[in-house]
Enzyme design. Sequence first.
Site, short mmCIF file in Angstrom:
data_model
loop_
_atom_site.label_atom_id
_atom_site.label_comp_id
_atom_site.label_asym_id
_atom_site.label_seq_id
_atom_site.Cartn_x
_atom_site.Cartn_y
_atom_site.Cartn_z
N GLU A 94 21.39 29.61 44.67
CA GLU A 94 22.19 30.82 45.04
C GLU A 94 23.68 30.92 44.32
O GLU A 94 24.46 31.75 44.40
CB GLU A 94 22.50 30.58 46.36
CG GLU A 94 22.94 31.82 47.24
CD GLU A 94 22.82 31.83 48.63
OE1 GLU A 94 23.50 32.46 49.42
OE2 GLU A 94 22.36 30.62 49.08
N THR A 98 18.70 24.81 52.03
CA THR A 98 17.29 24.86 51.97
C THR A 98 16.45 24.22 53.13
O THR A 98 15.60 24.53 53.79
CB THR A 98 16.83 23.85 50.79
OG1 THR A 98 17.58 24.23 49.53
CG2 THR A 98 15.45 23.71 50.69
N GLU A 131 27.48 15.79 46.88
CA GLU A 131 27.18 16.68 47.86
C GLU A 131 28.33 16.67 48.92
O GLU A 131 29.05 15.83 49.07
CB GLU A 131 26.16 16.34 48.75
CG GLU A 131 26.12 16.91 50.08
CD GLU A 131 25.87 18.37 49.87
OE1 GLU A 131 26.52 19.11 51.09
OE2 GLU A 131 25.16 19.03 49.27
N ARG A 185 14.73 43.17 53.85
CA ARG A 185 15.57 42.44 54.84
C ARG A 185 16.83 43.52 54.92
O ARG A 185 17.30 43.63 56.17
CB ARG A 185 16.26 41.10 54.49
CG ARG A 185 15.17 39.96 54.55
CD ARG A 185 15.57 38.81 53.95
NE ARG A 185 14.36 37.71 54.26
CZ ARG A 185 14.36 36.61 53.87
NH1 ARG A 185 15.55 36.11 53.28
NH2 ARG A 185 13.52 35.61 54.16
N HIS A 230 22.29 35.55 52.68
CA HIS A 230 22.14 35.03 51.27
C HIS A 230 23.31 36.02 50.42
O HIS A 230 23.61 37.08 50.84
CB HIS A 230 20.76 35.37 50.76
CG HIS A 230 20.70 34.93 49.49
ND1 HIS A 230 20.05 33.68 49.33
CD2 HIS A 230 20.71 35.42 48.26
CE1 HIS A 230 19.76 33.32 47.88
NE2 HIS A 230 20.17 34.36 47.39
#
EC number: 1.3.99.33
Length: 803
Positions: free
Chosen positions: A768, A339, A330, A632, A739
């Site tokens: 993503e 998330t 990470e 959206r 996003h």
Amino acid sequence: MKLVAIVGTNAKQSYNRSLLQFMQRHFATKADIEILEITDVPMFNETDDQTDTPVIQKFNQAISEADGVIISTPEHNHTIPSSLNSLIEWLSFNIHPLDGKPTMIVGASYDVQGSSRAQLHLRQILDAPGVNATVMPGSEFLLGRAHRAFDENGDLIDERTVDFLDSCFYRFLRFVSVANQLNLPEEIRFEPGTYHVTTEGHNGKLPMDVTVSEDRIEKIEIDSSGESSGIADVVFTRIPAEIIEGQTLNVDAVSGASVTSNGVLDGVARAVKQAGANPDVLRKRSKAPSALDKEDKTYQADVVIVGGGGAGLAAAAAVLQAGKKPIVVEKFPAIGGNTVRAGGPMNAPDPAWQGTFEAHPGEANTLQELIAIDESTIDPEYLEDFRALKVEVEQYLQDPSYLFDSTLLYRIQTYIGGKRKDLQGHEIHGQYDLVSVLTERALESVRWLEDIGVEFVRSEVTMPVGALWRRGHKPVQPMGYAFISVLQKYVLENGGKILTDSPVKELLVEEGTVKGVRAEGRNGQTILVHADAVVLASGGFGANTKMLQKYNTYWTEIADDIATSNTPAVTGDGILLGQSVGADLVGMGFSQMMPVSDPVTGALFSGLQVPPANFIMVNTEGKRFVDEYGSRDKLSQAAIDNGGLFYLIADDRIKATAYNTSQEKIDAQVKAGTLYRADTIEELAVQIGMDPQVLADTIKKYNSYVDAGFDPEFNKGSFDLKCEVAPFYATPRKPAVHHTMGGLKIDTSTHVLNEKGQIIPGLYAAGEVAGGLHAGNRLGGNSLTDIFTFGRIAGQTAVKENC
């Protein structure tokens, strides 16, 4: 003596660079001078924290380890260049390497007076609180008419100029020796006891108890209940641990949680002061040994996963369930990615469960409009499913009293919801096989999460913004944290490993197969992870404005200062890693804005975030301007067309349907002026600068539409509650980047494909970072379904094919 010399301009040709290069050669026997360039330093933006990026950390580390600093500045408009100012801003925002550091100012300019005014301004900046460099007084070296000052070898021509530079530099060497005596560690004495302080976190007050003995900080206890679960958790463990380990306040803020980090440090400093000691003594001490670790490390795994968000942890869990060992790498100090910031439930059709709920007014109309779409507009691969859906809906409409859903409805809504045209009129829609996998295996993903330990609310079915239908499975615990906390626990308890603070810089390739990664540790050390396969799950690029602007083909403009709801970690790293081994990209021009974001921070956790059936959106004139049940991108564009800023109006009953809040948080936001509350609609209108009668008329009309089950103004797709029970609330909102739909091209097994459509051996992608699924617009709630469905598939496929 070790010195760092900073070229104070990003110009390709600069006499300030020439001056420092001359000093480096000329004084080589007196000091080791390292020249640093500011070419790649980003412009300072406190809403886009770049503190932990390699370029800023390079300066931080070099300055921290140096005995002194030399800054050479040109003069632009009577002051220093903006690029140099940005560097100093970054070095005084969440890190402070210049604090107490002996510093010499020099400069070169075409003007006969050199850079005198810029040097004076630079001195003022370096003296400012937060920077607090120890600047050498007097003896400033100003090189005027610099274009005539150097010979062909880059040496200063005039001997008197060299002599003066010598005198300034030798004085600086003595100054460094004397000034650094002030930085030597001092003894400190406390009045023993436990001291209670309250400091500011990201979401409000942070109560703390700090216990000290006569000469040590012994314990730091923080009440973090007011902070968002998961986002700042690492702050409450790492920062107290490093303070106690090193008995120091010289602790770096945690990336992505700088406000809370600085709040903890300020709180401990206050407690130290209450205990009768000077916190500045602790600020000047060296960092804790664990924070300075530079040892290179090598690991071996069956599968290495890049990214510790939902997709990465799902992949790791799937690898463990297959009996193999995963390592998650990470980039940021804390796992969770986007998330953990998710503000809505997870989509999955579950007709048996949904059918136990009554239909909302307007939902039957939504279905009728859907099946009335002209078949000629449906892409061929979806046509058979569309016709089958029409049969399902026509049967349902014979008794539309309950909430209907099906896999086909979910598939067609995902397809139509993502079907968009770019600015040139080119159409894009979701890849049929990817959409089919998502919609067929969505409920399976919910059940899988339940088996691992995620609890879902069964008493209500809800819908996030832009989801188009009520099929949301809402966790019992706070939204995103509910998934991350359970998955993290599962991975660690079953033998997986998670490495944080480790951005991946390179994919390791052996004979054409991806076989591991090279990452960089917190202090620049090399971390190698060798594995049989690599899963990229590093998220999109919503926090990389330049990359958004580079690829954008959908929005008329993406402003330089646009906010984002994303973690600062998602800057497109995984996409670049994939490209480095030949990966193809798909749908990169399409990004999504979240219409209901905080107007300042872009965050989703402020104000009253309620289901769209309860949205009442009004512009700054107090008028509705859109079907609040829409997608959206349409909500965002409507908001932009109305000036950007708008308000969500709610009453006390609508407030009760809000996600991720509490009465305590609501009261705190009202007090802070970020949420508005009043006993009447008219009083609320006055607070937010609207005509009271206009807002009152708007709400009266909306309530009548709820009663009628039909909205003649905007044809809202679904209604739930009226707005009529005091007190009333107004939440300011504004669209922010949320996003990115484009990414690496994958197949249904999550293989990453090259530009010829061929599989890149050993490389997989999920979430993503991958494209092709959501096309031009992602339905609200589909990202969670995406990451847990394809994350699992990636882990399973990587093991099956390589281990």
